[in-house]
Design a protein around this motif. Sequence first.
Motif, PDB file in Angstrom:
ATOM      1  N   ARG A  79       0.858  -1.178   0.000  1.00 56.61           N
ATOM      2  CA  ARG A  79       0.000   0.000   0.000  1.00 56.61           C
ATOM      3  C   ARG A  79       0.896   1.231   0.000  1.00 56.61           C
ATOM      4  O   ARG A  79       1.897   1.284   0.694  1.00 56.61           O
ATOM      5  CB  ARG A  79      -0.885  -0.025   1.239  1.00 56.61           C
ATOM      6  CG  ARG A  79      -1.867   1.104   1.337  1.00 56.61           C
ATOM      7  CD  ARG A  79      -2.707   0.987   2.610  1.00 56.61           C
ATOM      8  NE  ARG A  79      -3.608  -0.129   2.526  1.00 56.61           N
ATOM      9  CZ  ARG A  79      -4.864  -0.053   2.090  1.00 56.61           C
ATOM     10  NH1 ARG A  79      -5.337   1.101   1.702  1.00 56.61           N
ATOM     11  NH2 ARG A  79      -5.642  -1.112   2.062  1.00 56.61           N
ATOM     12  N   CYS A  80       0.526   2.220  -0.793  1.00 54.51           N
ATOM     13  CA  CYS A  80       1.315   3.452  -0.845  1.00 54.51           C
ATOM     14  C   CYS A  80       1.141   4.220   0.463  1.00 54.51           C
ATOM     15  O   CYS A  80       0.008   4.481   0.884  1.00 54.51           O
ATOM     16  CB  CYS A  80       0.865   4.315  -2.031  1.00 54.51           C
ATOM     17  SG  CYS A  80       1.717   5.906  -2.093  1.00 54.51           S
ATOM     18  N   PRO A  81       2.225   4.610   1.132  1.00 52.74           N
ATOM     19  CA  PRO A  81       2.095   5.361   2.383  1.00 52.74           C
ATOM     20  C   PRO A  81       1.597   6.792   2.177  1.00 52.74           C
ATOM     21  O   PRO A  81       1.147   7.426   3.119  1.00 52.74           O
ATOM     22  CB  PRO A  81       3.508   5.354   2.961  1.00 52.74           C
ATOM     23  CG  PRO A  81       4.402   5.100   1.808  1.00 52.74           C
ATOM     24  CD  PRO A  81       3.617   4.304   0.813  1.00 52.74           C
ATOM     25  N   HIS A  82       1.635   7.300   0.947  1.00 53.15           N
ATOM     26  CA  HIS A  82       1.228   8.679   0.689  1.00 53.15           C
ATOM     27  C   HIS A  82      -0.254   8.776   0.344  1.00 53.15           C
ATOM     28  O   HIS A  82      -0.984   9.567   0.927  1.00 53.15           O
ATOM     29  CB  HIS A  82       2.079   9.269  -0.442  1.00 53.15           C
ATOM     30  CG  HIS A  82       3.542   9.155  -0.183  1.00 53.15           C
ATOM     31  ND1 HIS A  82       4.214   9.986   0.676  1.00 53.15           N
ATOM     32  CD2 HIS A  82       4.461   8.284  -0.650  1.00 53.15           C
ATOM     33  CE1 HIS A  82       5.485   9.640   0.724  1.00 53.15           C
ATOM     34  NE2 HIS A  82       5.663   8.602  -0.072  1.00 53.15           N
ATOM     35  N   CYS A  83      -0.704   7.972  -0.640  1.00 52.24           N
ATOM     36  CA  CYS A  83      -2.095   8.090  -1.099  1.00 52.24           C
ATOM     37  C   CYS A  83      -2.947   6.883  -0.693  1.00 52.24           C
ATOM     38  O   CYS A  83      -4.130   6.843  -1.016  1.00 52.24           O
ATOM     39  CB  CYS A  83      -2.144   8.280  -2.614  1.00 52.24           C
ATOM     40  SG  CYS A  83      -1.521   6.873  -3.549  1.00 52.24           S
TER      41      CYS A  83
END
Length: 155
Positions: A79-83
Motif C-alpha cells: 500500500r502506498c504510504p502517501h495516497c
Amino acid sequence: MDMRDHWDIFWTVFFGAIVVSQALCMVACTSIGIHNRRPMESFLAGALLGPMGILIAIALGPRRHCPTCREPIELEAARCPHCQVVLLPYTEQVKIYEAGKAEQLAAEANARRIEEAQRAAAAATPVPATIARTATVVPTAAPAARRPAPPRRPS
C-alpha cells in the motif's frame, strides 16, 4: 632536499589520495543508486561518508514509484504510504509490463509482415504494356479551400 620538503610531498600525496578516493566513492555510490532508483541519497552517502557510503548505498535497496501519486515507495510495499492506494506486488507489475511489451512487439512485427506482403503483391502484379506506355503522371494543384459564405443579414 631537507626534511620539510619530504613532509610537503607526503601531505600533498596523502590529501590527493583522499580527494581521488572520495571522488571514486561518489561515482560508485551514484551508479549503485541509479540501479536502486535512489541516486541522490546514494550520492550524498558517498560524498559524506566515502567508502562507508558504498555500503550504505547498497543497503538502501531499490525503490519504485506509486502509479497514482508518483511518490517513491519501497519495492515490496503493498500500500502506498502517501495516497493509501493498494498496489500490485512488484513481480506482478513486471510481468504485466513484459506481457504488454511482448504484445506490442508482436503487433508491430505482424504489421511489418502485412506491409511487406502488400508490397510484394504490388510488385508482382504486372502492368500491361499499353498502360505503362501511355500512363503519365500530371501534377495538379490542390483545389483551393472554400470559405464558408458569410451569414446573411435579416432584412
